[in-house]
Structures are given as C-alpha cells and as structure tokens.
Design an enzyme around this catalytic site. Structure first.
Site, PDB file in Angstrom:
ATOM      1  N   LYS A 195       0.838  -1.191  -0.044  1.00 48.76           N
ATOM      2  CA  LYS A 195      -0.043  -0.056  -0.044  1.00 48.76           C
ATOM      3  C   LYS A 195       0.920   1.294   0.094  1.00 48.76           C
ATOM      4  O   LYS A 195       0.572   2.180  -0.766  1.00 48.76           O
ATOM      5  CB  LYS A 195      -0.840   0.036   1.236  1.00 48.76           C
ATOM      6  CG  LYS A 195      -2.142  -0.683   1.198  1.00 48.76           C
ATOM      7  CD  LYS A 195      -3.343   0.147   0.713  1.00 48.76           C
ATOM      8  CE  LYS A 195      -4.446  -0.706   0.314  1.00 48.76           C
ATOM      9  NZ  LYS A 195      -5.686   0.044   0.180  1.00 48.76           N
TER      10      LYS A 195
ATOM     11  N   LYS B 209      -8.548 -11.652 -12.075  1.00 50.74           N
ATOM     12  CA  LYS B 209      -9.633 -10.260 -12.225  1.00 50.74           C
ATOM     13  C   LYS B 209      -8.954  -9.156 -12.598  1.00 50.74           C
ATOM     14  O   LYS B 209      -9.344  -8.534 -13.522  1.00 50.74           O
ATOM     15  CB  LYS B 209     -10.333 -10.114 -10.906  1.00 50.74           C
ATOM     16  CG  LYS B 209     -11.354 -10.908 -10.720  1.00 50.74           C
ATOM     17  CD  LYS B 209     -12.093 -10.574  -9.248  1.00 50.74           C
ATOM     18  CE  LYS B 209     -11.226 -10.325  -8.213  1.00 50.74           C
ATOM     19  NZ  LYS B 209     -10.678 -11.855  -7.896  1.00 50.74           N
TER      20      LYS B 209
ATOM     21  N   LYS C  46      -0.990 -15.307 -16.457  1.00 51.51           N
ATOM     22  CA  LYS C  46      -1.722 -15.678 -15.323  1.00 51.51           C
ATOM     23  C   LYS C  46      -3.339 -15.131 -15.196  1.00 51.51           C
ATOM     24  O   LYS C  46      -3.350 -13.996 -15.632  1.00 51.51           O
ATOM     25  CB  LYS C  46      -0.946 -15.267 -13.898  1.00 51.51           C
ATOM     26  CG  LYS C  46      -1.855 -15.889 -12.605  1.00 51.51           C
ATOM     27  CD  LYS C  46      -1.199 -15.134 -11.327  1.00 51.51           C
ATOM     28  CE  LYS C  46      -2.260 -15.499 -10.181  1.00 51.51           C
ATOM     29  NZ  LYS C  46      -2.078 -14.706  -9.164  1.00 51.51           N
TER      30      LYS C  46
HETATM   31  P1  ADP Z   1      -7.260 -12.548  -8.456  1.00 50.88           P
HETATM   32  O1  ADP Z   1      -5.593 -12.542  -9.127  1.00 50.88           O
HETATM   33  O2  ADP Z   1      -8.259 -12.725  -9.563  1.00 50.88           O
HETATM   34  O3  ADP Z   1      -7.618 -11.188  -7.758  1.00 50.88           O
HETATM   35  P2  ADP Z   1      -7.046 -13.561  -6.118  1.00 50.88           P
HETATM   36  O4  ADP Z   1      -5.896 -13.111  -5.576  1.00 50.88           O
HETATM   37  O5  ADP Z   1      -8.508 -12.981  -5.186  1.00 50.88           O
HETATM   38  O6  ADP Z   1      -7.620 -13.727  -7.611  1.00 50.88           O
HETATM   39  O7  ADP Z   1      -6.946 -15.178  -5.650  1.00 50.88           O
HETATM   40  C1  ADP Z   1      -7.827 -15.776  -4.730  1.00 50.88           C
HETATM   41  C2  ADP Z   1      -7.047 -17.318  -4.607  1.00 50.88           C
HETATM   42  O8  ADP Z   1      -7.133 -18.053  -5.878  1.00 50.88           O
HETATM   43  C3  ADP Z   1      -5.714 -17.325  -4.411  1.00 50.88           C
HETATM   44  O9  ADP Z   1      -5.278 -17.562  -2.999  1.00 50.88           O
HETATM   45  C4  ADP Z   1      -4.831 -18.047  -5.536  1.00 50.88           C
HETATM   46  O10 ADP Z   1      -4.471 -19.250  -4.673  1.00 50.88           O
HETATM   47  C5  ADP Z   1      -6.033 -18.643  -6.218  1.00 50.88           C
HETATM   48  N1  ADP Z   1      -5.627 -18.146  -7.625  1.00 50.88           N
HETATM   49  C6  ADP Z   1      -5.906 -16.792  -8.313  1.00 50.88           C
HETATM   50  N2  ADP Z   1      -5.830 -16.872  -9.681  1.00 50.88           N
HETATM   51  C7  ADP Z   1      -4.897 -17.933  -9.862  1.00 50.88           C
HETATM   52  C8  ADP Z   1      -4.670 -18.638 -10.991  1.00 50.88           C
HETATM   53  N3  ADP Z   1      -4.444 -17.994 -12.154  1.00 50.88           N
HETATM   54  N4  ADP Z   1      -3.963 -19.910 -10.823  1.00 50.88           N
HETATM   55  C9  ADP Z   1      -4.019 -20.521  -9.814  1.00 50.88           C
HETATM   56  N5  ADP Z   1      -4.768 -19.907  -8.749  1.00 50.88           N
HETATM   57  C10 ADP Z   1      -4.925 -18.783  -8.657  1.00 50.88           C
END
Ligand code: ADP
Ligand code: TRP
Length: 340
Positions: A110, A209, A206
C-alpha cells in the site's frame, strides 16, 4: 486435525480461483474437522458500500456451497458473526511489535503504491492471527501470498504465550520435551497448496481479475462462450502441428479432460489437422460437463437464500462453540475472566 481458512470475498470467481484454491479447500473437508469463513471484516478494508458488502459475502457462501462444501461436515461461517475475534485481536495487538507489522507485505505494498494506509490495513495481519488462533487451528491452507501472514500468526502466538503463560518455553511450545507449561495459543502450520499450478487466462498470462482475462465459473452461458471463444490464438494453419505453449488451450483442457481424452488431444496438437476453433469448442463442452452441476446448484441456492443464511448462522454457532474454551483460557491468562 483442525483445518481452517478464511476467504476474503473479491467478486466473481474464475477458473484460477477454482482450480487454484476453492477446489482444494473443499476437498479438505474429508481430511479433518474443517472450518471455512468469509473474511468480511478483512474485506471492509476496501469495500465501502453496505449493499456490496452483503452481496460479496453472500457470493462466497453460494460459491462454496455450490461447489460442494457440505455444511454437515465443514463449518462455514461469517467472520463478523464471531465477537470473540475482535476481542482476541485486541489481546494480540498488545503484544504485536509495530516493527513486525511494518514489514508485512500487505502494508508495504500500500505504501509503495503511494496510498496512505489506514490502521485497519496496518493491523490486518493481527486480525488474521486472531481468526486462526481463536479456534486452535492446526493447519491453514493458503496461497503463497499469505505465507508471511502465517509466520506473523506464529510469532504473535509465541509472544502472547511468552507474555501471559508463566514458565512458557518458546522452544518447547507444547511442553512435551521439558515439561514446561503448554501455551494457551496453539501454533498453526501453513499448508501451501502445491497443486496451485498457475491457471492461464484467455491471453495466456496468469488468469486474474485484474488482467480481465478470466473465464468465470458462474457467468451465464453466453458470457462463458464469449470468454472461451475469445481465447487468444496464433495464426498456425489448421494442418500444422500446434505449439502447446502458444495458447492457454492445452493447459486449460488439461484441467478438465479425462486422461484418455487428454492423450488424444495432445496427439492432435502434435500432429496438426485440427484448427484452434475445434479446441475451443472442446473446452466449452468440458467446462459445461464439469461445472454445470455446480452452476445449477448455485441457481437453486440463490432461490433459497433462507437456507444459505441458516447454514451461516449454524456455522457461527458451531465455530463459537469451538472458540469458547480457548477464549476462556485466554481471558484467564490475561486476567479479564470474570470471577466464577
Ligand atoms: P485474482 O488474481 O483474480 O484477484 P485472488 O488474488 O482473489 O485472484 O485469488 C484468490 C485465490 O485464488 C488465491 O489465493 C490463489 O490461490 C488462487 N488463484 C487466483 N488466480 C489463480 C491462477 N491464475 N492460478 C491458480 N490459482 C489462482
Ligand atoms: N487474508 C486472507 C486472504 O486475503 C484471508 C484471511 C483472513 C485468512 N483471515 C484468514 C486466510 C485466516 C486464512 C486464515 O486471502
């Protein structure tokens, strides 16, 4: 073995969230007593709308139940339903060194992005420690980004025990080796989900969102089709062999396909003869064959929100019953327990 994890609601879940996290979490309900909670107090560090908070909280519950969390086996609850969490948070904050929290990634990030962090961001790891220590969790499945928070949790448990349990030996936290008194707070282990191979998104980066490259588990049929048909491909001609690394198609197919089908898909990739469109249609079929039962269940649950609320209320009751003897010990240790 008591397994616990918290999920901060962050909107619609995608295939990365499912294969990387939720699926593993849900399968743990067969391994031991498991507790999963919706970390809505943590989410409040970024959500600023009561309506959004309510719908995000509900989304996590619906996702878990639709994907197979069985509330007769696992305990599913809302963090905000457990008043003992903020209480333990306070006790822990009295032993939490500022310097330790200043080193936490969430806070440092942050600052690095130029924000002026609120106290809630700074103390985020202390609240997370309270979440874990309140239930005496043995194992906490988390993604890589949360491992530091688990280390902070162990540190705070040790500091609490050292401060409030006379004779506590941090080198022998259970007292088994030396006969020293056991700590009031149990030190949990992080379990890093190894199979969290990175799920690629529609652009082959990867799936995330924030990159807008997701395939969403519970989007409507038309949106799913659009996401899958929109997967980026190259201009390899139909007859030519396909480079498995050129597009996310093969890695995504691998997540869904049965071993026999997969061998066949890999063979046609090597030999050529089929266009990218063929693989997209195959992926769409497999997506629906695998996830349609959960998608249907989620729609049913959405029509019966009273049931979902009842699951959460019952989960909170069970979680508080597990927490009760632990918070009693904590109150006795610090001297806030009422004389009985
Ligand atoms: P985003 O990157 O979409 O914001 P989050 O950070 O909210 O996703 O991810 C929540 C959980 O989902 C993470 O702790 C991670 O373990 C899993 N995760 C998110 N994206 C992936 C991915 N592309 N491949 C594998 N696991 C993922
Ligand atoms: N901080 C975690 C995340 O963003 C969510 C969380 C809150 C959590 N409390 C927890 C995870 C306790 C495990 C245990 O993903």
């Amino acid at each position: 073995m008591r397994i616990l994890s918290g999920i901060q609601s962050s909107g619609k879940i995608h295939l990365g969230n499912y294969f990387g996290a939720l699926r593993q979490f849900i399968s743990l309900q067969d391994e031991g007593e498991s507790l999963f909670f919706i970390a809505n107090h943590h989410a409040l560090t970024s959500v600023r709308s009561a309506a959004e908070m309510r719908s995000l909280t509900l989304d996590v519950a619906l996702d878990f139940l639709a994907l197979g969390l069985d509330p007769r086996r696992a305990v599913l609850f809302r963090q905000s339903d457990i008043p003992e969490v903020p209480e333990l948070f306070w006790y822990l904050s009295t032993v939490a060194p500022m310097g330790l929290l200043e080193r936490a990634h969430s806070y440092k990030e942050k600052l690095a992005r130029g924000f002026s962090p609120e106290l809630g961001i700074f103390t985020y790891p202390v609240l997370m420690a309270a979440d874990i220590l309140l239930y005496g969790a043995d194992v906490v499945p988390v993604g890589k980004d949360q491992v530091q928070h688990l280390e902070i949790t162990r540190d705070l448990a040790t500091k609490f025990n050292a401060a409030f349990v006379p004779g506590y030996d941090p080198k022998d936290p259970t007292g088994e080796a030396t006969g020293a008194p056991r700590g009031v707070l149990k030190l949990p282990e992080a379990r890093l989900e190894e199979s969290t191979a990175v799920v690629p998104g529609t652009d082959n980066a990867k799936m995330s969102k924030s990159y807008k490259n997701t395939i969403d588990v519970f989007a409507d049929d038309a949106a799913v089709k659009k996401q899958i048909m929109g997967i980026k491909t190259d201009s390899t001609p139909v007859e030519a062999p396909k480079d498995p690394a050129a597009t996310p198609l093969l890695p995504l197919l691998r997540l869904f396909a049965a071993p026999g089908d997969l061998a066949e898909l890999e063979r046609t990739f090597r030999e050529g003869g089929l266009g990218w469109g063929h693989y997209k249609v195959k992926l769409l079929e497999l997506f629906h064959a695998t996830l349609d039962p959960a998608r249907a269940r989620r729609r049913e649950l959405t029509d019966d929100l009273g049931h979902v609320e009842a699951v959460l209320v019952d989960g909170a009751r069970r979680a508080r019953a597990i927490a009760a003897p632990i918070i009693d010990d904590v109150r006795r240790a610090v001297g806030t327990a009422r004389p009985s």
